[in-house]
Write a protein that holds these residues in place. Structure first.
Motif, PDB file in Angstrom:
ATOM      1  N   ASN A  52      -0.566  45.107 -51.833  1.00  0.00           N
ATOM      2  CA  ASN A  52      -1.626  44.625 -52.478  1.00  0.00           C
ATOM      3  C   ASN A  52      -1.758  44.622 -53.934  1.00  0.00           C
ATOM      4  N   ARG A  69       0.445  44.152 -55.962  1.00  0.00           N
ATOM      5  CA  ARG A  69       1.341  43.114 -56.444  1.00  0.00           C
ATOM      6  C   ARG A  69       0.804  42.128 -56.245  1.00  0.00           C
ATOM      7  N   MET A  70       0.090  41.734 -55.180  1.00  0.00           N
ATOM      8  CA  MET A  70      -0.676  40.287 -54.866  1.00  0.00           C
ATOM      9  C   MET A  70      -1.887  40.132 -55.969  1.00  0.00           C
ATOM     10  N   THR A  79      -0.422  39.498 -59.509  1.00  0.00           N
ATOM     11  CA  THR A  79       0.296  38.110 -59.285  1.00  0.00           C
ATOM     12  C   THR A  79      -0.320  36.894 -59.137  1.00  0.00           C
ATOM     13  N   ILE A  88       7.825  34.285 -62.285  1.00  0.00           N
ATOM     14  CA  ILE A  88       6.597  34.303 -61.403  1.00  0.00           C
ATOM     15  C   ILE A  88       7.116  34.020 -59.754  1.00  0.00           C
ATOM     16  N   ARG A 102       8.332  36.986 -58.167  1.00  0.00           N
ATOM     17  CA  ARG A 102       7.220  37.764 -57.640  1.00  0.00           C
ATOM     18  C   ARG A 102       6.750  36.997 -56.162  1.00  0.00           C
ATOM     19  N   LEU A 103       6.521  35.716 -56.340  1.00  0.00           N
ATOM     20  CA  LEU A 103       5.886  35.103 -55.200  1.00  0.00           C
ATOM     21  C   LEU A 103       7.016  35.274 -54.123  1.00  0.00           C
ATOM     22  N   ILE A 123       7.025  38.875 -52.405  1.00  0.00           N
ATOM     23  CA  ILE A 123       5.792  39.604 -51.677  1.00  0.00           C
ATOM     24  C   ILE A 123       5.257  38.772 -50.724  1.00  0.00           C
ATOM     25  N   TYR A 125       7.257  42.230 -66.243  1.00  0.00           N
ATOM     26  CA  TYR A 125       6.673  42.756 -65.063  1.00  0.00           C
ATOM     27  C   TYR A 125       7.960  43.187 -64.293  1.00  0.00           C
ATOM     28  N   HIS A 173       0.395  43.883 -46.499  1.00  0.00           N
ATOM     29  CA  HIS A 173       0.216  42.557 -47.406  1.00  0.00           C
ATOM     30  C   HIS A 173       1.414  41.852 -47.683  1.00  0.00           C
ATOM     31  N   GLY A 174       2.574  42.839 -47.772  1.00  0.00           N
ATOM     32  CA  GLY A 174       3.827  42.427 -48.206  1.00  0.00           C
ATOM     33  C   GLY A 174       4.532  42.277 -47.196  1.00  0.00           C
TER      34      GLY A 174
END
Ligand code: SF4
Ligand code: SF4
Lengths: 722, 204
Positions: A222, A224-225, A228, B123, B126-127, B130, B163, B185-186
């Motif tokens: 969470n 990381r969300m 991000t 970015i 990261r998307l 996750i 990051y 979440h991930g």
């Protein structure tokens, strides 16, 4: 104070009746030490790691302003807006303004204890900004309208059935109490929130001055969300999280996951230095833009602690909660009793005192029984019970003792003749009320603390009246020994005192018992009364040193510790300081001394043929004096068959004011001890601490009458032929 | 500004690293529910990925390219399999949430913990890492350091801003009754495809 006390006691008994909580914490406290040990298996020497963390943090707090300035400068250089918040209100104001200015309507939060500490979410909600906790445990607790009960596992006190209820209510559909299903339901619900949020608020596990980075460890992803997805990221970080260099993060990461969750590493470890790109929807199209990043550096009492000679130690805390996981009190009642504050347990009492002011401290500090178990696991090596004692002392300085205690300490305990006279009177007066339950530190019962309890069973003839009968004339003694008995051996267990005489005289030593000795002062200092303790210290130094002893023997670890601490207590006194120091060098705990002497004489060998015995490690014996082998060796030398009990070094549950005032809490701890003794099948439970003897004997009387409690000295004495 | 991804290798220790540490890395990664597929070369890497794609019946993938993936022709292979693949940041932003699989490259692994280190300044990276339920990473199997300390020797010299982080197995929680549950979440699955052969040009 009375009413507050009564509330806390009521809360405690409610928690003790909460089966879900008892069960969860019970199972957890069993599993945790094993899992933790396993996690450290491939980490190298654990003490080296703890020392490294401690040293790094000590070096940092010494120059905290410099480190903070560098952190701010480096973060700013990389495009972060840094705001230093003195108080919680500063944080709230800053955030509400920021939200207004940027049109923020929805916030997602990952775990931040600093924000819980200042009750941020509630404030934001009141300001009309929707704020969602996204850590599963935090979300559950928020839905329940409660506070976290553990720093790492916020919802440990709730069962799946309770969680299912809260979920059903929130999601307006029936959610079955199936854990995997509920986790998925949370994922789906919270995913929407992440995608819609305009701002993410995170905490940080460390902040690096070298490059202005913040570091976060999480398992759920969470954080990381939160860091991000939304276009604005706000970090709330306390000063104590700052570290000088990037490499220092390794020092934390070697121990934090292992201590906190018994993992070698959490699923995610993220470090962010400066704003990074984010995707933002503009006119229906996704475009890349630089994120807006803010760091709020929170003081709220931390800097005051940093400049406090003693309390700067709290900067060594990495919030791993392992101190809670091993605490005999916390693992019985959970975190809510500590006032429902963000920080629970012993460290929580200290943090709460510093972060919210003394008023809150008074109640929770009593829930630390000084067993020192936490100090054996804390990765930052914080002396939690030591700091609590220091806070008590300051609290008393500031506010004074409660009237009755003050009267008792100043007028009775510090007046030896009167005090001992009263103890003798009690020996007569107690007859009709006597029972197996006794009070550990005698002076307390005189202070009216024993309202709901039986009086201690005071012996008919105290040790001091038996000296003539038990003293043997030794012609050419090896050593001249002064025996400091402490109140409990003197007035409750004089037979143990006799055993001490017998064992030492058998070693060809001359043993003296100075009449002028008094209470060691432990129960008095434990409640924060320094002045009375000093008076007692001087009285004892005078009485003991008058006899010109080679060695001062004490058969109770708490008294041993007290005598040794006189030097520190009187260090500013030009006359008594040096005397105390000279005396401290002569003070020896009975078992370690006798084991040494037996060793010299070739008597410290296993013999066999004796009864089955199990040995209880008194907290102070093992973790203050660091003596645990010698009493066992002595028992085996006396022929006993030694059977180790489970958790031999776990507190027996009675410590000073705690055992008396919170009897309902002390009893389950004792019960565990008795059960562990029972499981060994031993005939005798041995220990080397008169305080533990009081407690455990009380428990054995009631629950396990077949087993007798004996001091190691008693067992040794029985082997000596007249 | 130089980001970690571009410069970390300059600081990667030639000694005290390497494929001999892989077995420990693999054991640790699997101990935390990571899936590890070690393959000799690009062709097998492609096969390993296709097996994963088939197993989850992936229809949609979000992908951030890396030299190992390019060498193995991952994107083309996915497309020929009928999988819709997004590789541009804007498309990834629009589709990562509903994609079945996310694919990216990582810099190195840590034997002590079974973690992989990844620079997520980008970015899109990261998307991809996750949001989808399955995250597959490509790793050079010689890029393993012994422990956290050695990892930070590299990071301290190559992380100035951005990051970065470790990923260690899938997303997890034990917040309800301390029962370990994978995939909060991930991603609920995390797979590492480790390739022994260095991609052409020698630079992963
Ligand atoms: S000393 Fe014992 S009772 Fe006090 S906080 Fe530590 S573990 Fe808990
Ligand atoms: S006091 Fe020590 S054990 Fe307790 S949370 Fe802080 S670092 Fe962990």
């Amino acid at each position: 104070m009375e009413t507050e006390m009564r509330n806390l006691r009521k809360e405690i008994s409610e928690k003790l009746k909460d089966e879900t909580l008892r069960d969860a914490l019970g199972r957890f406290s069993e599993a945790y030490p094993i899992a933790r040990a396993k996690a450290y298996e491939n980490a190298g020497d654990i003490e080296t790691l703890r020392d490294a963390l401690r040293q790094m943090k000590i070096d940092t707090v010494e120059r905290i302003e410099e480190v903070a300035d560098r952190f701010e400068a480096e973060a700013t250089k990389r495009g972060v807006k840094v705001f230093r918040a003195k108080t919680g209100n500063d944080v709230k104001e800053y955030l509400v303004n920021l939200c207004k200015e940027k049109g923020v309507k929805r916030i997602v939060k990952s775990k931040s204890m600093a924000s819980e500490e200042i009750d941020l979410s509630k404030h934001l909600e009141t300001a009309g900004i929707s704020t969602t906790e996204t850590d599963l445990g935090e979300w559950i607790v928020a839905l329940a309208g409660q506070k976290p009960s553990h720093m790492v596992m916020p919802a440990i006190h709730l069962s799946r059935f309770q969680v299912a209820e809260y979920f059903s209510k929130e999601l307006k559909t029936v959610i079955p109490p199936d854990i995997a299903f509920m986790v998925q339901a949370a994922r789906t619900e919270l995913r929407e929130k992440f995608l819609q949020a305009d701002m993410g608020i995170s905490g940080a596990n460390f902040g690096i001055a070298e490059n202005g980075a913040i570091g976060i460890v999480t398992n759920e992803g969470n954080a990381r969300m939160v860091t991000t997805l939304p276009r604005i990221h706000v970090v709330i970080i306390g000063y104590e999280k700052l570290i000088p260099t990037i490499k220092d993060a390794a020092t934390i990461l070697k121990v934090l996951p292992r201590s906190a969750t018994a993992q070698l590493m959490t699923s995610y470890m993220t470090m962010i230095a400066g704003p990074t790109p984010a995707m933002v929807k503009r006119d229906g199209k996704w475009v890349e833009e630089e994120k807006e990043m803010h760091i709020i550096l929170l003081d709220n009492g931390r800097l005051k602690a940093a400049h406090d000679d003693k309390f700067k130690e709290i900067f060594q805390c990495v919030r791993c909660a392992s101190c809670l996981n091993v605490c005999p009190v916390y693992t019985l009642i959970g975190g809510h009793v500590y006032g429902g504050h963000t920080y629970a347990g012993g460290i929580g009492a200290i943090l709460t005192a510093f972060l919210s002011g003394m008023g809150e401290f008074e109640q929770f500090q009593e829930l630390c029984i000084g067993c020192r178990r936490c100090t054996t696991v804390c990765p930052g090596k914080i002396d939690i019970p030591g700091l609590i004692e220091e806070l008590r002392i300051r609290n008393v300085k500031e506010k004074g003792l409660p009237f009755l205690l003050k009267q008792t300490f100043e007028n009775v305990v510090s007046n030896r003749k009167l005090f001992h006279g009263l103890l003798r009177l009690a020996a007569i007066g107690q007859k009709p009320f006597q029972s197996g339950r006794l009070i550990r530190h005698l002076p307390l019962f005189l202070a009216g603390m024993a309202k709901d309890r039986s009086l201690p069973a005071i012996a008919d003839t105290p040790l001091r009246n038996r000296i003539g009968k038990i003293t043997k004339k030794i012609d050419k003694p090896d050593k001249r020994i002064v025996f400091f008995s402490g109140c409990t051996i003197d007035f409750v267990f004089p037979e143990t005192g006799e055993s001490v005489f017998k064992v030492l005289q058998d070693l060809n030593m001359e043993v003296l018992f100075p009449e002028g000795q008094s209470c060691c002062g432990k129960p008095v200092i434990a409640l924060g009364d320094v002045e009375t303790t000093k008076k007692l210290a001087k009285e004892n130094i005078r009485a003991l040193e008058e006899q010109n002893p080679d060695v001062i023997i004490v058969a109770c670890p708490t008294c041993t510790e007290s005598l040794q601490q006189y030097a520190e207590l009187l260090k500013d006194d030009p006359e008594w300081g040096p005397k105390a120091e000279t005396m401290a060098k002569k003070v020896r705990e009975f078992c370690s001394f006798v084991a040494e002497e037996y060793g010299k004489r070739g008597r410290l060998t296993k013999t066999g043929g004796g009864p089955k015995v199990t040995y209880h490690d008194s907290c102070h014996m093992k973790r203050v004096l660091m003596i645990d082998k010698e009493p066992r060796q002595l028992l085996e030398a006396a022929g006993c068959e030694l059977i180790e009990m489970k958790d031999a070094d776990k507190c027996c549950g009675m410590s000073g004011i705690f055992g008396v005032k919170y009897a309902e809490l002390s009893m389950p701890i004792l019960e565990q001890k008795i059960n562990n003794i029972r499981d060994t099948g031993a005939e005798i439970a041995a220990c080397a601490c008169s305080g533990c003897m009081v407690q455990i004997q009380g428990g054995l009387d009631k629950q396990l009458p077949g087993v007798r409690m004996k001091h190691v000295a008693d067992i040794l004495a029985e082997k000596i032929k007249e | 500004m130089e980001i970690t991804h571009e410069i970390w290798k300059r600081h990667f220790p030639a000694e005290n690293s390497g494929a001999h540490l892989f077995p420990e890395f693999e054991m640790r990664a699997k101990a935390v529910s990571g899936e590890v597929f070690r393959v000799p070369a690009a062709a097998e890497a492609r096969e390993a990925l296709i097996r994963l794609v088939d197993a989850v019946q992936a229809r949609k993938a979000v992908v951030v390219e890396s030299p190992l993936q390019e060498a193995a022709g991952i994107t083309a292979a996915l497309r020929s399999r009928g999988v819709t693949v997004y590789t541009e940041a804007a498309d990834i932003a629009a589709h990562a949430d509903t994609a079945d699989i996310g694919i990216s490259g990582v810099e190195f692994g840590i034997a002590e913990t079974g973690s992989v280190f990844q620079d997520g300044y980008d970015i899109a990276t990261r998307l991809v890492t996750i949001l989808p339920p399955l995250h597959v990473v490509f790793l050079q199997s010689a890029h393993i350091v012994p422990g956290i300390t050695e990892a930070f020797d590299i990071i301290s010299q190559s992380f100035d801003r951005g990051y970065v982080g470790f990923i260690t197995g899938p997303s997890r929680t034990a917040d309800i009754e301390r029962v370990l549950t994978i995939g909060v979440h991930g991603p609920s699955r995390f797979a590492i495809i480790a390739v022994d052969e260095e991609p052409k040009g020698g630079d992963a």
